[in-house]
Design an enzyme around this catalytic site. Sequence first.
Site, short mmCIF file in Angstrom:
data_model
loop_
_atom_site.label_atom_id
_atom_site.label_comp_id
_atom_site.label_asym_id
_atom_site.label_seq_id
_atom_site.Cartn_x
_atom_site.Cartn_y
_atom_site.Cartn_z
N SER A 31 4.59 -4.43 5.16
CA SER A 31 5.38 -3.56 6.05
C SER A 31 5.21 -3.97 7.51
CB SER A 31 4.90 -2.11 5.95
OG SER A 31 5.14 -1.61 4.68
N HIS A 62 10.90 -3.31 4.73
CA HIS A 62 10.79 -4.39 3.76
C HIS A 62 12.19 -4.95 3.56
CE1 HIS A 62 6.67 -3.99 2.09
NE2 HIS A 62 6.77 -2.82 2.67
N HIS A 84 6.88 -1.94 -4.84
CA HIS A 84 5.70 -1.09 -4.98
C HIS A 84 5.85 -0.18 -6.20
CE1 HIS A 84 6.28 -1.92 -0.66
NE2 HIS A 84 4.98 -1.92 -0.57
N TYR A 86 5.08 2.88 -6.32
CA TYR A 86 5.60 4.20 -5.95
C TYR A 86 7.12 4.26 -5.87
CZ TYR A 86 5.84 2.32 -1.16
OH TYR A 86 6.11 1.54 -0.07
N GLU A 87 7.76 3.08 -5.82
CA GLU A 87 9.23 3.07 -5.81
C GLU A 87 9.80 3.42 -7.19
OE1 GLU A 87 11.05 -0.23 -3.27
OE2 GLU A 87 8.99 -0.92 -3.47
N ALA A 114 0.03 -3.76 5.30
CA ALA A 114 -0.37 -2.76 6.27
C ALA A 114 -1.35 -1.83 5.56
CB ALA A 114 0.85 -1.97 6.73
N MET A 212 -1.20 0.67 -0.40
CA MET A 212 -0.42 0.94 -1.61
C MET A 212 0.21 -0.31 -2.21
SD MET A 212 1.65 4.26 -0.20
CE MET A 212 0.90 5.44 0.90
N SER A 213 -0.38 -1.46 -1.95
CA SER A 213 0.25 -2.69 -2.44
C SER A 213 -0.81 -3.72 -2.79
CB SER A 213 1.18 -3.26 -1.36
OG SER A 213 0.42 -3.71 -0.26
N ASN A 236 -3.27 2.27 11.08
CA ASN A 236 -3.57 3.68 11.39
C ASN A 236 -4.96 4.02 10.89
OD1 ASN A 236 -1.92 3.45 8.71
ND2 ASN A 236 -3.20 5.28 8.49
N HIS A 248 5.28 6.80 8.36
CA HIS A 248 5.66 5.41 8.06
C HIS A 248 6.11 4.67 9.33
CE1 HIS A 248 6.89 2.04 5.63
NE2 HIS A 248 8.16 2.15 5.98
N1 HPA Z 1 -2.87 4.85 3.40
C1 HPA Z 1 -2.24 4.17 2.41
N2 HPA Z 1 -1.42 3.17 2.65
C2 HPA Z 1 -1.22 2.80 3.92
C3 HPA Z 1 -1.84 3.47 5.01
C4 HPA Z 1 -2.70 4.55 4.72
O1 HPA Z 1 -3.29 5.19 5.61
N3 HPA Z 1 -1.41 2.84 6.14
C5 HPA Z 1 -0.58 1.84 5.76
N4 HPA Z 1 -0.44 1.81 4.42
#
Ligand code: HPA
Length: 276
Positions: A31, A62, A84, A86-87, A114, A212-213, A236, A248
């Site tokens: 991302s 993406h 992903h 989650y998609e 990310a 998440m990847s 973050n 996001h």
């Molecule tokens: N958690 C999960 N996935 C992420 C995060 C997060 O804080 N930041 C970027 N992808």
Amino acid sequence: MLLDMGKITEAAKYISSKLNKTPQFCVILGSGLGAFADHLEEKIEIHFFEIPHFPESTVAGHRGKLIIGTLKGISVVVLQGRLHYYEGYTMDQVVFPLRCMLYLNIPNLIVTNAAGSVQADYKPGDLMIIRDHIKLHGDSPLRGMNIDDFGPRFNDMSDPYAREIRALAKECGKNLGIELKEGVYYYMTGPSYETASEVKAINILGAHVVGMSTVPEVIVAAHGGMKVMGLSCITNMGTGLLDQVIGHEEVIKAGELVEEKFIRLLQTIISRWSGL
Ligand code: HPA
């Protein structure tokens, strides 16, 4: 779930028809990190939807393109956008592009993402070489029939992020004056960001960042004998570490802020790695 080798073969043959030699590297861009591909030469871009059986990326940030090109004469294929869990994709779909890369005999994988920090000293804007990962989620891309041509039924995971490449990456960082952390990536399936208690637990379990990847692709790459390097861009602080919410847009923006050093680092690593 049965692995559909027919579909993998068809997709890989389509990609192969655009190549004049086997790429040395596959680079998966996370991302907000898609700009790396803009700097390639002799570029050919293929939208995921053009490739037979390729699932399409549905996430903002993406781009869903496969880009073939060269970097200082080194042949690379870039997945700009990834799939992903989650998609709503199955694990088999998530790793479908990777299985095509294995079919094409691409030896090296650089996987980027990310990620959120789960401890105070990894801050937004930091880059982290992935030393190892933790996946306690039950599903696996290797569940189901094993394809022995890719790898063994029970595959080793003692060095999925090759030690020698981690050392090389750290040296590149030092030469470029780019500070690099080295740590453990915790895989969550998302799409919710973590609760504050989950962030605390993930930290206690020994991880430095959460995302998440990456992990499904790395498992398939390790199974197939690819040499892998993983690079996380910390976008973050995990939930609960600061008194603020995570969105996001913030993740995408932080990715864009590190773009310049991220690209310089990747280019240098690829250049050195190709000479090994
Ligand atoms: N958690 C999960 N996935 C992420 C995060 C997060 O804080 N930041 C970027 N992808």
